[in-house]
Design an enzyme around this catalytic site. Structure first.
Site, short mmCIF file in Angstrom:
data_model
loop_
_atom_site.label_atom_id
_atom_site.label_comp_id
_atom_site.label_asym_id
_atom_site.label_seq_id
_atom_site.Cartn_x
_atom_site.Cartn_y
_atom_site.Cartn_z
N GLU A 141 0.84 -1.22 0.00
CA GLU A 141 0.00 0.00 0.00
C GLU A 141 0.86 1.26 0.00
OE1 GLU A 141 -3.82 0.14 1.49
OE2 GLU A 141 -4.02 -2.03 1.70
N1 CAA Z 1 -6.53 11.78 -3.76
C1 CAA Z 1 -7.09 12.33 -4.84
N2 CAA Z 1 -6.41 12.60 -5.97
C2 CAA Z 1 -5.11 12.28 -5.99
C3 CAA Z 1 -4.45 11.70 -4.89
C4 CAA Z 1 -5.21 11.46 -3.74
N3 CAA Z 1 -4.67 10.90 -2.66
N4 CAA Z 1 -3.16 11.49 -5.20
C5 CAA Z 1 -3.00 11.93 -6.45
N5 CAA Z 1 -4.18 12.41 -6.93
C6 CAA Z 1 -4.44 13.02 -8.23
C7 CAA Z 1 -3.61 14.29 -8.40
O1 CAA Z 1 -4.27 15.40 -7.86
C8 CAA Z 1 -3.47 14.37 -9.90
O2 CAA Z 1 -4.65 14.89 -10.46
P1 CAA Z 1 -4.65 16.30 -11.28
O3 CAA Z 1 -3.66 16.10 -12.39
O4 CAA Z 1 -6.06 16.43 -11.73
O5 CAA Z 1 -4.20 17.31 -10.28
C9 CAA Z 1 -3.39 12.91 -10.33
O6 CAA Z 1 -4.00 12.16 -9.27
C10 CAA Z 1 -1.98 12.44 -10.55
O7 CAA Z 1 -1.30 12.65 -9.33
P2 CAA Z 1 0.27 12.70 -9.19
O8 CAA Z 1 0.81 13.63 -10.25
O9 CAA Z 1 0.60 12.98 -7.79
O10 CAA Z 1 0.65 11.22 -9.60
P3 CAA Z 1 2.05 10.51 -9.61
O11 CAA Z 1 2.15 9.71 -10.85
O12 CAA Z 1 3.15 11.48 -9.30
O13 CAA Z 1 1.91 9.41 -8.43
C11 CAA Z 1 2.07 8.58 -6.19
C12 CAA Z 1 1.67 9.72 -7.13
C13 CAA Z 1 1.65 9.07 -4.82
C14 CAA Z 1 3.55 8.30 -6.21
C15 CAA Z 1 1.29 7.30 -6.58
O14 CAA Z 1 1.76 6.77 -7.80
C16 CAA Z 1 1.33 6.24 -5.51
O15 CAA Z 1 0.58 6.30 -4.54
N6 CAA Z 1 2.21 5.23 -5.67
C17 CAA Z 1 2.23 4.09 -4.77
C18 CAA Z 1 1.30 3.03 -5.23
C19 CAA Z 1 0.83 2.16 -4.12
O16 CAA Z 1 0.62 2.57 -2.99
N7 CAA Z 1 0.60 0.90 -4.45
C20 CAA Z 1 0.07 -0.03 -3.53
C21 CAA Z 1 -0.65 -1.11 -4.25
S1 CAA Z 1 -2.00 -1.79 -3.39
C22 CAA Z 1 -1.37 -2.83 -2.27
O17 CAA Z 1 -0.24 -2.87 -1.95
C23 CAA Z 1 -2.44 -3.64 -1.63
C24 CAA Z 1 -2.08 -4.83 -0.86
O18 CAA Z 1 -1.36 -5.69 -1.26
C25 CAA Z 1 -2.75 -5.00 0.43
#
Ligand code: CAA
Length: 377
Positions: free
Chosen positions: A363
């Site tokens: 996550e």
């Molecule tokens: N809420 C709402 N909108 C959001 C947001 C949030 N928390 N985070 C980003 N956004 C929106 C941004 O506002 C943006 O929109 P606009 O262009 O309209 O402004 C759009 O999404 C793109 O955002 P970013 O430019 O910030 O995106 P990014 O490519 O730089 O990525 C990141 C951001 C935080 C690094 C994201 O890629 C991320 O969270 N990565 C980690 C992935 C992750 O957690 N994976 C886990 C998999 S699930 C898992 O692990 C489950 C399990 O096994 C139990």
């Protein structure tokens, strides 16, 4: 400010603690050893209403809140982190986006049987080349008449293979990347849906983690969740809450390890006295307990914020960051307190230590939590 849990929260804690002790703990070690998911445990959680804690009764839930849900994940993880994450992925990763973005029809059709525990939910975001960079996904969904046709694969899917309902993210407009991503509800019985390789893991071994494969998988257009192009935001917002489920899991793992270490330190005698009489041990236990309490407060705070409709993304990332690191350090120290015995499967602390590691990874890795937090400063 009131730090006292309500009667309802105390009642849920007691119920889950009893259930965890009587129904989950006795088989935790053997399920870990055999890498075996036990649907019967999930069914029993359903009977207690644990599979739909935060959802209203009209959708099969018990109408409680995210704090009650965090407490439940914590108590389960205190004895078995695999059972904790089964509930966490089911509730936060699959239930939450259905509840928040689903149409009334979708909620009745998918959220309700999940909340009742008749169906298990999962979430499909990660791909072989798209982990921390979630926006780099390659899975596509092209529209064909009344269907979307999904092609691609997702990996590291918690509840993979045992889930009936998957919330899946795919590109409906590959050129637009994040803005061209959409969310879909995929049933495990849909043609073209396949479960791939099951991972062999260091920890949480009785929680199945698999690949899921889409080969011309036909998904009815009604199963688009939210709107086309809204998928990346749905994925990110889902993780905002999901991360607190992992924080709760981490708090539970750490508490389980501390409980075991305290009991052992009182009982184990060396040099003619219990080892807890040495400050080398007792101060270690004091630090472990203090860090757990801090992690718990961050976790409950994030859950409280979410339950009260306040922004919780940063709080949730902080809770996951701190609690994950706490789980890793506390479980490592617990093994140290046990010495050689702690390194064997005779005691549960080696399992807790193996289970703790994933809370620093899934996550969003700890590095991604720092990215999320720092962007909000
Ligand atoms: N809420 C709402 N909108 C959001 C947001 C949030 N928390 N985070 C980003 N956004 C929106 C941004 O506002 C943006 O929109 P606009 O262009 O309209 O402004 C759009 O999404 C793109 O955002 P970013 O430019 O910030 O995106 P990014 O490519 O730089 O990525 C990141 C951001 C935080 C690094 C994201 O890629 C991320 O969270 N990565 C980690 C992935 C992750 O957690 N994976 C886990 C998999 S699930 C898992 O692990 C489950 C399990 O096994 C139990």
């Amino acid at each position: 400010m009131n730090f006292k849990l309500s009667e309802e929260h105390e009642m849920i804690r007691k119920m889950v603690r009893d259930f965890a002790k009587n129904e989950v703990a006795p088989t935790a070690a053997v399920r870990d050893e055999e890498e075996r998911f036990d649907r019967e445990i999930f069914n029993k959680m359903a009977e207690l209403g644990l599979t739909g804690i935060p959802w209203p009764e009209q959708y099969g839930g018990i109408g409680s809140d995210f704090l009650a849900y965090a407490i439940a994940v914590e108590e389960l993880s205190r004895v078995c982190a695999s059972t904790g994450v089964t509930l966490s992925a089911h509730t936060s990763l699959a239930g939450w986006p259905l509840y928040t973005f689903g149409s009334e029809e979708q909620k009745q059709k998918y959220l309700k049987p999940m909340a009742l525990g008749e169906k298990i939910g999962a979430y499909g975001l990660t791909e072989p080349n798209s982990g921390s960079d979630a926006g780099g996904m390659k899975t596509t969904a092209r529209r064909e008449g009344d269907y979307y046709v999904i092609n691609g694969s997702k990996i590291f899917i918690t509840n993979g293979g045992v889930a009936d309902i998957y919330v899946v993210f795919a590109l409906t407009d590959p050129e637009s990347k994040q803005k061209g991503t959409s969310a879909f509800i995929v049933e495990s019985t849909f043609p073209g849906f396949k479960v791939g390789k099951k991972e062999k893991k260091l920890g949480i071994r009785s929680s199945p983690t698999t690949e899921i494969i889409f080969e011309e998988c036909r998904v009815p257009k009604e199963n688009l969740l939210g709107e086309e192009g809204q998928g990346f935001k749905i994925a990110m917002m889902t993780l905002d809450g999901g991360r607190n489920g992992i924080a709760a899991q981490a708090v539970g793992i750490a508490q389980g390890a501390l409980d075991a270490a305290v009991a052992y330190a009182k009982e184990r005698k060396q040099f003619g006295k219990p080892i807890i009489a040495n400050q080398g041990i007792s101060f270690k236990l004091a630090d472990m307990a203090t860090n757990i309490e801090a992690a718990r407060l961050l976790t409950y705070q994030a859950a409280w914020l979410e339950s009260n409709g306040l922004p919780y993304g940063k709080a949730s990332a902080m809770a996951k960051l701190f609690a994950g690191d706490t789980a890793m350090s506390v479980t490592t120290e617990a093994v140290q307190v046990f010495g050689g015995y702690g390194y064997t499967t005779e005691y549960p602390v080696e399992r807790f230590m193996r289970d703790a590691k994933i809370t620093q990874i899934y996550e969003g890795t700890q590095e991604i939590q720092r990215l999320v937090i720092s962007r909000m400063l």
